[in-house]
Scaffold this motif. Structure first.
Motif, PDB file in Angstrom:
ATOM      1  N   ALA A 225       0.824  -1.222   0.000  1.00 30.20           N
ATOM      2  CA  ALA A 225       0.000   0.000   0.000  1.00 30.20           C
ATOM      3  C   ALA A 225       0.854   1.267   0.000  1.00 30.20           C
ATOM      4  CB  ALA A 225      -0.923  -0.007   1.219  1.00 30.20           C
ATOM      5  N   ASP A 226       1.999   1.211   0.652  1.00 28.90           N
ATOM      6  CA  ASP A 226       2.855   2.391   0.768  1.00 28.90           C
ATOM      7  C   ASP A 226       3.638   2.594  -0.538  1.00 28.90           C
ATOM      8  OD1 ASP A 226       4.681   4.335   1.366  1.00 28.90           O
ATOM      9  OD2 ASP A 226       5.429   3.395   3.195  1.00 28.90           O
ATOM     10  N   PRO A 227       3.417   3.718  -1.229  1.00 29.96           N
ATOM     11  CA  PRO A 227       4.105   3.932  -2.521  1.00 29.96           C
ATOM     12  C   PRO A 227       5.633   3.936  -2.396  1.00 29.96           C
ATOM     13  CG  PRO A 227       2.476   5.651  -2.108  1.00 29.96           C
ATOM     14  CD  PRO A 227       2.542   4.845  -0.867  1.00 29.96           C
ATOM     15  N   LYS A 228       6.134   4.248  -1.219  1.00 28.41           N
ATOM     16  CA  LYS A 228       7.601   4.247  -1.047  1.00 28.41           C
ATOM     17  C   LYS A 228       8.163   2.826  -1.152  1.00 28.41           C
ATOM     18  CE  LYS A 228       7.970   6.645   2.901  1.00 28.41           C
ATOM     19  NZ  LYS A 228       6.631   7.215   3.154  1.00 28.41           N
ATOM     20  N   GLN A 229       7.321   1.846  -0.869  1.00 27.97           N
ATOM     21  CA  GLN A 229       7.764   0.449  -0.955  1.00 27.97           C
ATOM     22  C   GLN A 229       7.653  -0.087  -2.387  1.00 27.97           C
ATOM     23  OE1 GLN A 229       9.018  -1.299   1.474  1.00 27.97           O
ATOM     24  NE2 GLN A 229       8.486  -0.079   3.260  1.00 27.97           N
ATOM     25  N   HIS A 230       6.905   0.641  -3.211  1.00 19.43           N
ATOM     26  CA  HIS A 230       6.541   0.088  -4.514  1.00 19.43           C
ATOM     27  C   HIS A 230       7.730  -0.106  -5.461  1.00 19.43           C
ATOM     28  CE1 HIS A 230       3.975  -0.764  -7.930  1.00 19.43           C
ATOM     29  NE2 HIS A 230       4.731   0.049  -8.636  1.00 19.43           N
ATOM     30  N   ILE A 231       7.797  -1.293  -6.061  1.00 18.30           N
ATOM     31  CA  ILE A 231       8.729  -1.544  -7.171  1.00 18.30           C
ATOM     32  C   ILE A 231       7.947  -2.322  -8.242  1.00 18.30           C
ATOM     33  CG2 ILE A 231      10.988  -1.443  -6.029  1.00 18.30           C
ATOM     34  CD1 ILE A 231      10.818  -4.423  -5.492  1.00 18.30           C
ATOM     35  N   PRO A 232       8.244  -2.070  -9.517  1.00 18.27           N
ATOM     36  CA  PRO A 232       7.406  -2.690 -10.557  1.00 18.27           C
ATOM     37  C   PRO A 232       7.511  -4.206 -10.619  1.00 18.27           C
ATOM     38  CG  PRO A 232       9.275  -1.500 -11.511  1.00 18.27           C
ATOM     39  CD  PRO A 232       9.244  -1.160 -10.064  1.00 18.27           C
TER      40      PRO A 232
ATOM     41  N   TRP B 105     -16.786  -6.677  -0.488  1.00 22.52           N
ATOM     42  CA  TRP B 105     -15.612  -6.059  -1.116  1.00 22.52           C
ATOM     43  C   TRP B 105     -15.872  -4.612  -1.551  1.00 22.52           C
ATOM     44  CZ3 TRP B 105     -10.543  -6.760  -1.241  1.00 22.52           C
ATOM     45  CH2 TRP B 105     -10.045  -7.965  -0.771  1.00 22.52           C
ATOM     46  N   LYS B 106     -17.143  -4.293  -1.823  1.00 18.68           N
ATOM     47  CA  LYS B 106     -17.443  -2.900  -2.206  1.00 18.68           C
ATOM     48  C   LYS B 106     -17.086  -1.973  -1.035  1.00 18.68           C
ATOM     49  CE  LYS B 106     -21.278  -0.216  -4.150  1.00 18.68           C
ATOM     50  NZ  LYS B 106     -21.847   0.516  -3.036  1.00 18.68           N
ATOM     51  N   THR B 107     -17.493  -2.386   0.182  1.00 12.74           N
ATOM     52  CA  THR B 107     -17.161  -1.603   1.373  1.00 12.74           C
ATOM     53  C   THR B 107     -15.647  -1.598   1.597  1.00 12.74           C
ATOM     54  OG1 THR B 107     -19.226  -2.402   2.315  1.00 12.74           O
ATOM     55  CG2 THR B 107     -17.707  -1.339   3.834  1.00 12.74           C
ATOM     56  N   VAL B 108     -15.029  -2.761   1.399  1.00 12.44           N
ATOM     57  CA  VAL B 108     -13.569  -2.849   1.595  1.00 12.44           C
ATOM     58  C   VAL B 108     -12.858  -1.841   0.687  1.00 12.44           C
ATOM     59  CG1 VAL B 108     -11.527  -4.315   1.291  1.00 12.44           C
ATOM     60  CG2 VAL B 108     -13.589  -5.265   2.339  1.00 12.44           C
ATOM     61  N   PHE B 109     -13.260  -1.817  -0.586  1.00 13.60           N
ATOM     62  CA  PHE B 109     -12.588  -0.901  -1.529  1.00 13.60           C
ATOM     63  C   PHE B 109     -12.786   0.564  -1.125  1.00 13.60           C
ATOM     64  CE2 PHE B 109     -13.067  -4.391  -4.920  1.00 13.60           C
ATOM     65  CZ  PHE B 109     -11.765  -4.815  -4.717  1.00 13.60           C
ATOM     66  N   GLU B 110     -14.013   0.895  -0.728  1.00 17.03           N
ATOM     67  CA  GLU B 110     -14.298   2.290  -0.347  1.00 17.03           C
ATOM     68  C   GLU B 110     -13.459   2.714   0.856  1.00 17.03           C
ATOM     69  OE1 GLU B 110     -18.989   2.190  -1.708  1.00 17.03           O
ATOM     70  OE2 GLU B 110     -18.487   2.553   0.385  1.00 17.03           O
TER      71      GLU B 110
ATOM     72  N   LYS C  14      -6.042   4.728   2.686  1.00 15.39           N
ATOM     73  CA  LYS C  14      -4.809   5.073   1.961  1.00 15.39           C
ATOM     74  C   LYS C  14      -4.616   6.588   1.936  1.00 15.39           C
ATOM     75  CE  LYS C  14      -3.958   1.181  -1.117  1.00 15.39           C
ATOM     76  NZ  LYS C  14      -3.844   0.715  -2.484  1.00 15.39           N
ATOM     77  N   LYS C  15      -5.732   7.273   1.742  1.00 14.52           N
ATOM     78  CA  LYS C  15      -5.661   8.732   1.697  1.00 14.52           C
ATOM     79  C   LYS C  15      -5.227   9.280   3.064  1.00 14.52           C
ATOM     80  CE  LYS C  15      -8.376  12.475  -0.291  1.00 14.52           C
ATOM     81  NZ  LYS C  15      -9.702  12.906  -0.700  1.00 14.52           N
ATOM     82  N   SER C  16      -5.793   8.716   4.126  1.00 17.78           N
ATOM     83  CA  SER C  16      -5.456   9.192   5.481  1.00 17.78           C
ATOM     84  C   SER C  16      -3.997   8.936   5.818  1.00 17.78           C
ATOM     85  CB  SER C  16      -6.360   8.515   6.513  1.00 17.78           C
ATOM     86  OG  SER C  16      -5.998   7.157   6.655  1.00 17.78           O
ATOM     87  N   LYS C  17      -3.434   7.922   5.203  1.00 14.77           N
ATOM     88  CA  LYS C  17      -2.029   7.580   5.442  1.00 14.77           C
ATOM     89  C   LYS C  17      -1.083   8.364   4.533  1.00 14.77           C
ATOM     90  CE  LYS C  17      -1.822   4.089   8.430  1.00 14.77           C
ATOM     91  NZ  LYS C  17      -0.907   4.067   9.562  1.00 14.77           N
ATOM     92  N   GLY C  18      -1.672   9.109   3.616  1.00 12.25           N
ATOM     93  CA  GLY C  18      -0.840   9.840   2.657  1.00 12.25           C
ATOM     94  C   GLY C  18      -0.297   8.959   1.555  1.00 12.25           C
TER      95      GLY C  18
END
Lengths: 419, 300
Positions: free
Chosen positions: A144-151, A402-407, A413-417
């Motif tokens: 989830a954290d974009p800093k961890q992301h690698i393709p 899953w609809k609730t999960v996605f929302e 994610k937004k709250s975590k930046g």
């Protein structure tokens, strides 16, 4: 004037040898690519208190690899698994992962580590650029954290935040119905324990704002004795307890809490309880513990899931675990992505994996999807129910939405930046 | 830090009973392991780094015996007797060959056996964790004393450990064999010159130490998950107990174990994130103020 030929190797032959040498040494991937088999490296925990889960990861992978190989392998190349023990130690997991690629010639990594080791292997994957699928770590930030992301890194494990949204809303409904306002938590003191507990409490309070956490316990991972933790919880007198202890730690905790009759004094929500590894090992399983499904062959209640559980049991003489299905899913996705890309090349498979949806016995609707945006698995079956001490262990499971999960995940994610 | 919880507990009889019992349970299990360690050091002058393995074997022996017979008493007996035999074989076969050697050499030999023993357990019982389960006789409601919670099984555990401490202390102080063991600890050459077989005494003491650790493992088996390597963390805490009490002192091991038990029990309320650190901090304070430990001059 005549030219005399010097004895020894001719200039042409020398150049040819140099050229061949350069090709051989400078581009080992050429030799690898032409090999018949494709080696897939897998560091996992094969010793210590959670070895049973590591073994079940290996079994889950092996079961699926045999099917894929029988069907022709990855783009015609048979999969050869190279599986090594990391002993559950992050530095060992990283060393083993590096060795699997550099020394053993593995072209893909299945990172079957707990969260304690997964972040270390992730850094190895970042460094070497090899295709890596994390199969066991459920710490949300890993993908989830974009800093961890690698393709080149993907994840086929559950995520704590998904579990917590479903578990939090399930628990909040019970809390409101039974008036459970005072809660305690007891979770292992490392990334997964801290993150998942925090997320669970967030959603529990969101759906039941009256809830108050009056006691927190953070036993260390693989702690042998929980007596002081059990008595601390008893002193706090909560009405409900949440725990994300797992494997041998969870069974140890249950054995020790049982003799204090802790389970009769409060409602217990143990997310990792409904997994055969805990359900079958605990000798005196308490009735009525609330748990999320981990792997049980009765949920999702489909013939495909039951057949997969039975096939595993027929082969290994025991039921699969949560880690089994997560690892099996990695191989299922690899096979489909390879078909789609018509290649066994890691980069091409990675491209094909993004957004790939496949049929799965573990899917909430019969499918799972490798979500493109964060390269993590979604759509798997999540539900909560209460335990009974014999099969089917969790007779009725309430399905998560899953609809609730996605929302709520997007909000989180937004709250975590993260977005 | 949660000092309110700690002071609140100290003012509540229910909490005091529960936490003191909890401290006793942790302490008495540690004592059984540490007393073997300190006894072996006191008599043989060997720091037996492989001692945790006997705790592990005791647990596995007990579990197997319980699965085969269904008898809890037999399980305890097998845990203790099995590790006593193992201790004797280990001492005669290997440890006796490194007496008088450099401490580093002794540590290396012991550490090698820690790894070997773990692998042996893995080969025999498998790498996955096991659970023995609580015998039916103890699957009963806990007792409530002054409002505090006390499980009956833990009363048994505390009783057995206290009985072992009493028998051991009296045996060494009052019996002839006890006197010979103490004499061998002080002057083995003289004991040997008197025609007493010191090898037999050493083997016996090692077996006794192994038996006590095995008994601790057997008593812990119903409430702890069993896994290869489970002896290591117990060994570290037992070393702390031994060092606090004073190497070689049985009384020191008892007091040290109870202090560590109480620190863990009450520390988890007042210092929930520093319970482990509290234990090490206490060891440092003891060693700085009294380098030989609390009862370091008393030698068994």
């Amino acid at each position: 004037m005549t030219r005399t030929r010097k004895p020894g190797v001719s200039r042409r032959a020398t150049l040819a040898m140099m050229g061949a040498g350069a090709v051989t040494f400078a581009t080992p991937w050429v030799a690898r690519a032409q090999a018949k088999t494709i080696k897939v490296g897998m560091p996992t925990i094969l010793s210590g208190r959670v070895a049973q889960l590591g073994t079940s990861s290996r079994n889950g992978v092996t079961l699926e690899v045999e099917k894929v190989n029988a069907a022709g392998g990855l783009a015609g190349r048979q999969i050869e698994m190279v599986i090594r023990d990391s002993k559950g130690q992050p530095q060992e997991a990283a060393r083993v992962a590096r060795e699997l690629v550099n020394t053993d010639g593995c072209e893909i990594l299945i990172d079957a580590e707990a969260s304690s080791g997964a972040f270390a292997v992730h850094e190895v994957a970042r460094d070497l650029g090899v295709l890596c699928i994390h199969t066991n770590s459920e710490t949300s930030s890993l993908t989830a954290d974009p800093k961890q992301h690698i393709p080149n890194a993907f994840r086929t494990a559950r995520q704590g935040v998904h579990d917590s949204i479903v578990g939090g809303s399930y628990a909040a409904a019970i809390a409101k119905a039974k008036g459970l306002k005072k809660w305690a938590t007891c979770s292992p003191d490392y990334a997964y324990g801290r993150d998942t507990t925090g997320e669970y409490v967030t959603y529990l309070k969101r759906f039941a704002p009256d809830v108050e956490i009056i006691s927190e316990s953070w036993p260390k991972l693989f702690q042998p004795d929980y007596t002081e933790v059990v008595t601390k919880i008893l002193q706090a007198k909560p009405q409900a307890l949440y725990s994300c202890l797992w494997g041998g730690d969870l069974t140890s905790y249950i054995d020790q809490a049982n003799i204090y009759a802790l389970f009769s004094q409060m409602e217990v929500f143990a997310v990792n309880m409904a997994d055969y590894t805990a359900l079958t090992v605990v000798k005196n399983l308490p009735k009525g513990i609330h748990s999320g499904n981990r792997y049980i062959k009765t949920y999702p209640a489909t013939p495909e899931n039951a057949a997969w559980g039975d096939a595993y049991k027929a082969k290994y003489n025991e039921y699969p675990t949560n880690w089994s299905w997560e690892n099996a899913t990695a191989i299922m996705l690899l096979a489909e992505a390879s078909k789609k890309a018509n290649s066994a090349d890691g980069k091409k498979i990675a491209e094909a994996l993004r957004g790939l949806k496949i049929k799965s016995p573990f899917g909430a609707d019969g499918t799972v999807t490798m979500r493109a945006e964060d390269q993590t698995l979604v759509g798997y079956a999540i539900g909560w129910g209460t335990t009974i001490p014999q099969e089917p262990y969790v007779p009725q499971v309430q399905a998560g939405d899953w609809k609730t999960v996605f929302e709520l995940e997007a909000e989180w994610k937004k709250s975590k930046g993260y977005t | 830090m949660d000092l309110d919880a700690l002071t609140g507990c100290l003012a509540s009889s229910a909490c005091l009973v529960t936490q003191t019992t909890s401290g006793f349970i942790i302490g008495m299990l540690l004592f059984l392991v540490a007393v073997g360690l300190t006894l072996i050091f006191g008599v043989l002058k060997v720091v037996n780094f492989s001692h945790g393995a006997f705790y592990m074997f005791g647990a596995y022996f007990a579990m197997t015996a319980y699965q085969l017979t269904g008898s809890f008493a037999l399980a305890m007996l097998c845990g203790a007797a099995g590790t006593a035999i193992l201790g004797l074989v280990f001492e005669r076969g290997f440890m006796s060959r490194v007496y008088g050697a450099d401490v580093l050499m002794q540590l290396l030999v012991c550490y090698a056996f820690v790894l070997i023993f773990d692998d042996v357990v893995r080969m025999i019982w498998g790498p996955e964790f096991k659970s023995m389960g609580m015998p039916a006789a103890f699957q009963v409601a806990p007792l409530f004393i002054a409002g505090g919670v006390v499980p009956p099984y833990y009363l048994l555990l505390i009783g057995v450990a206290l009985a072992a401490a009493a028998v051991l202390g009296l045996g060494l102080a009052r019996t002839r064999i006890g006197k010979v063991i103490r004499a061998a600890a002080h002057n083995p050459g003289m004991v040997s010159a008197l025609g007493i077989n010191t090898g037999l005494i050493y083997g016996g003491v090692f077996a006794l130490g192994g038996m006590l650790a095995g008994l601790a493992g057997a008593l812990a088996a119903p409430v702890r998950s069993l896994t290869p390597g489970m002896g290591f963390s117990v060994l570290i805490e037992s070393f702390i107990v031994t060092v606090i009490g004073g190497m070689g002192s049985i009384l020191g091991a008892l007091i040290g174990a109870l202090l560590i038990g109480m620190i863990r029990s009450f520390g988890s309320l007042g210092f929930p994130l520093f319970t482990e650190g509290l234990m090490y901090l206490f060891m440092v304070i003891v060693l700085v103020s009294r380098p030989t430990g609390l009862f370091g001059k008393e030698v068994a």
